[in-house]
Design a protein around this motif. Sequence first.
Motif, PDB file in Angstrom:
ATOM      1  N   LEU A  12      33.881   0.326  -7.186  1.00 51.99           N
ATOM      2  CA  LEU A  12      32.941  -0.408  -6.339  1.00 51.99           C
ATOM      3  C   LEU A  12      31.588   0.290  -6.312  1.00 51.99           C
ATOM      4  O   LEU A  12      30.544  -0.346  -6.476  1.00 51.99           O
ATOM      5  CB  LEU A  12      33.484  -0.540  -4.919  1.00 51.99           C
ATOM      6  CG  LEU A  12      34.562  -1.592  -4.705  1.00 51.99           C
ATOM      7  CD1 LEU A  12      35.277  -1.361  -3.392  1.00 51.99           C
ATOM      8  CD2 LEU A  12      33.957  -2.970  -4.731  1.00 51.99           C
ATOM      9  N   LEU A  13      31.604   1.586  -6.106  1.00 52.75           N
ATOM     10  CA  LEU A  13      30.351   2.347  -6.052  1.00 52.75           C
ATOM     11  C   LEU A  13      29.613   2.270  -7.380  1.00 52.75           C
ATOM     12  O   LEU A  13      28.391   2.102  -7.422  1.00 52.75           O
ATOM     13  CB  LEU A  13      30.637   3.806  -5.680  1.00 52.75           C
ATOM     14  CG  LEU A  13      31.147   4.037  -4.260  1.00 52.75           C
ATOM     15  CD1 LEU A  13      31.682   5.454  -4.122  1.00 52.75           C
ATOM     16  CD2 LEU A  13      30.061   3.748  -3.237  1.00 52.75           C
ATOM     17  N   LEU A  45      34.266   2.330   2.743  1.00 53.84           N
ATOM     18  CA  LEU A  45      33.015   2.858   2.194  1.00 53.84           C
ATOM     19  C   LEU A  45      31.866   2.684   3.185  1.00 53.84           C
ATOM     20  O   LEU A  45      31.000   3.554   3.295  1.00 53.84           O
ATOM     21  CB  LEU A  45      32.682   2.179   0.859  1.00 53.84           C
ATOM     22  CG  LEU A  45      33.600   2.546  -0.307  1.00 53.84           C
ATOM     23  CD1 LEU A  45      33.344   1.620  -1.490  1.00 53.84           C
ATOM     24  CD2 LEU A  45      33.413   3.998  -0.702  1.00 53.84           C
ATOM     25  N   GLU A  46      31.870   1.577   3.892  1.00 53.29           N
ATOM     26  CA  GLU A  46      30.833   1.345   4.902  1.00 53.29           C
ATOM     27  C   GLU A  46      30.989   2.327   6.072  1.00 53.29           C
ATOM     28  O   GLU A  46      30.006   2.922   6.525  1.00 53.29           O
ATOM     29  CB  GLU A  46      30.908  -0.100   5.405  1.00 53.29           C
ATOM     30  CG  GLU A  46      29.783  -0.475   6.337  1.00 53.29           C
ATOM     31  CD  GLU A  46      29.854  -1.918   6.798  1.00 53.29           C
ATOM     32  OE1 GLU A  46      28.877  -2.363   7.425  1.00 53.29           O
ATOM     33  OE2 GLU A  46      30.871  -2.602   6.548  1.00 53.29           O
ATOM     34  N   LEU A  50      28.646   5.217   2.781  1.00 54.81           N
ATOM     35  CA  LEU A  50      28.297   5.185   1.363  1.00 54.81           C
ATOM     36  C   LEU A  50      27.701   3.853   0.927  1.00 54.81           C
ATOM     37  O   LEU A  50      26.948   3.803  -0.047  1.00 54.81           O
ATOM     38  CB  LEU A  50      29.524   5.522   0.509  1.00 54.81           C
ATOM     39  CG  LEU A  50      30.114   6.919   0.734  1.00 54.81           C
ATOM     40  CD1 LEU A  50      31.393   7.097  -0.062  1.00 54.81           C
ATOM     41  CD2 LEU A  50      29.094   7.987   0.380  1.00 54.81           C
ATOM     42  N   ILE A  51      28.068   2.781   1.609  1.00 63.27           N
ATOM     43  CA  ILE A  51      27.485   1.476   1.315  1.00 63.27           C
ATOM     44  C   ILE A  51      27.022   0.822   2.609  1.00 63.27           C
ATOM     45  O   ILE A  51      27.477   1.168   3.699  1.00 63.27           O
ATOM     46  CB  ILE A  51      28.457   0.524   0.553  1.00 63.27           C
ATOM     47  CG1 ILE A  51      29.662   0.149   1.419  1.00 63.27           C
ATOM     48  CG2 ILE A  51      28.891   1.125  -0.773  1.00 63.27           C
ATOM     49  CD1 ILE A  51      30.538  -0.942   0.799  1.00 63.27           C
ATOM     50  N   ALA A  52      26.108  -0.125   2.450  1.00 58.94           N
ATOM     51  CA  ALA A  52      25.614  -0.911   3.582  1.00 58.94           C
ATOM     52  C   ALA A  52      25.981  -2.370   3.345  1.00 58.94           C
ATOM     53  O   ALA A  52      25.983  -2.847   2.208  1.00 58.94           O
ATOM     54  CB  ALA A  52      24.104  -0.760   3.716  1.00 58.94           C
ATOM     55  N   ARG A  53      26.284  -3.061   4.412  1.00 63.26           N
ATOM     56  CA  ARG A  53      26.661  -4.476   4.362  1.00 63.26           C
ATOM     57  C   ARG A  53      25.595  -5.263   5.101  1.00 63.26           C
ATOM     58  O   ARG A  53      25.273  -4.966   6.244  1.00 63.26           O
ATOM     59  CB  ARG A  53      28.016  -4.643   5.046  1.00 63.26           C
ATOM     60  CG  ARG A  53      28.539  -6.039   5.088  1.00 63.26           C
ATOM     61  CD  ARG A  53      29.930  -5.991   5.748  1.00 63.26           C
ATOM     62  NE  ARG A  53      30.537  -7.283   5.741  1.00 63.26           N
ATOM     63  CZ  ARG A  53      30.627  -8.083   6.797  1.00 63.26           C
ATOM     64  NH1 ARG A  53      30.146  -7.687   7.955  1.00 63.26           N
ATOM     65  NH2 ARG A  53      31.196  -9.258   6.700  1.00 63.26           N
ATOM     66  N   ARG A  70      23.185   8.101   0.930  1.00 67.90           N
ATOM     67  CA  ARG A  70      24.347   8.962   0.709  1.00 67.90           C
ATOM     68  C   ARG A  70      25.173   8.474  -0.482  1.00 67.90           C
ATOM     69  O   ARG A  70      25.640   9.271  -1.305  1.00 67.90           O
ATOM     70  CB  ARG A  70      25.205   8.995   1.970  1.00 67.90           C
ATOM     71  CG  ARG A  70      26.354   9.960   1.898  1.00 67.90           C
ATOM     72  CD  ARG A  70      27.137   9.986   3.189  1.00 67.90           C
ATOM     73  NE  ARG A  70      28.060  11.101   3.184  1.00 67.90           N
ATOM     74  CZ  ARG A  70      29.142  11.164   3.938  1.00 67.90           C
ATOM     75  NH1 ARG A  70      29.400  10.189   4.790  1.00 67.90           N
ATOM     76  NH2 ARG A  70      29.935  12.201   3.874  1.00 67.90           N
ATOM     77  N   GLY A  71      25.356   7.175  -0.581  1.00 65.15           N
ATOM     78  CA  GLY A  71      26.087   6.606  -1.708  1.00 65.15           C
ATOM     79  C   GLY A  71      25.365   6.820  -3.023  1.00 65.15           C
ATOM     80  O   GLY A  71      25.980   7.133  -4.047  1.00 65.15           O
TER      81      GLY A  71
END
Length: 91
Positions: A12-13, A45-46, A50-53, A70-71
């Motif tokens: 995913l990353l 991950l959110e 590490l990820i934003a939604r 950070r991600g």
Amino acid sequence: MNLIGTKWKPLLLFHLLEGDLRSGILQKKIPGISNKMFTQTVRDLENDGLIARKVFPVVPPKVEYSLTKRGRSLESILRSLDTWGLEDSQT
């Protein structure tokens, strides 16, 4: 390793290195991941930052994911893993 040490998180990353992706497109880039596992993985991950939604107020709902700062800091690690995997599969 606790943050990215599962089967799906690095994939995913890695795909988000391309840029922001809608939920459905991101899921299609990862063959074999179930809806349940996709949802659980992006939530993890959110929560780990590490990820934003981003949810757009439209019908039907549009959700987009992106890497946070950070991600993005994992980029060299993810690209190294990709390179290693490609080289290893050719031996």
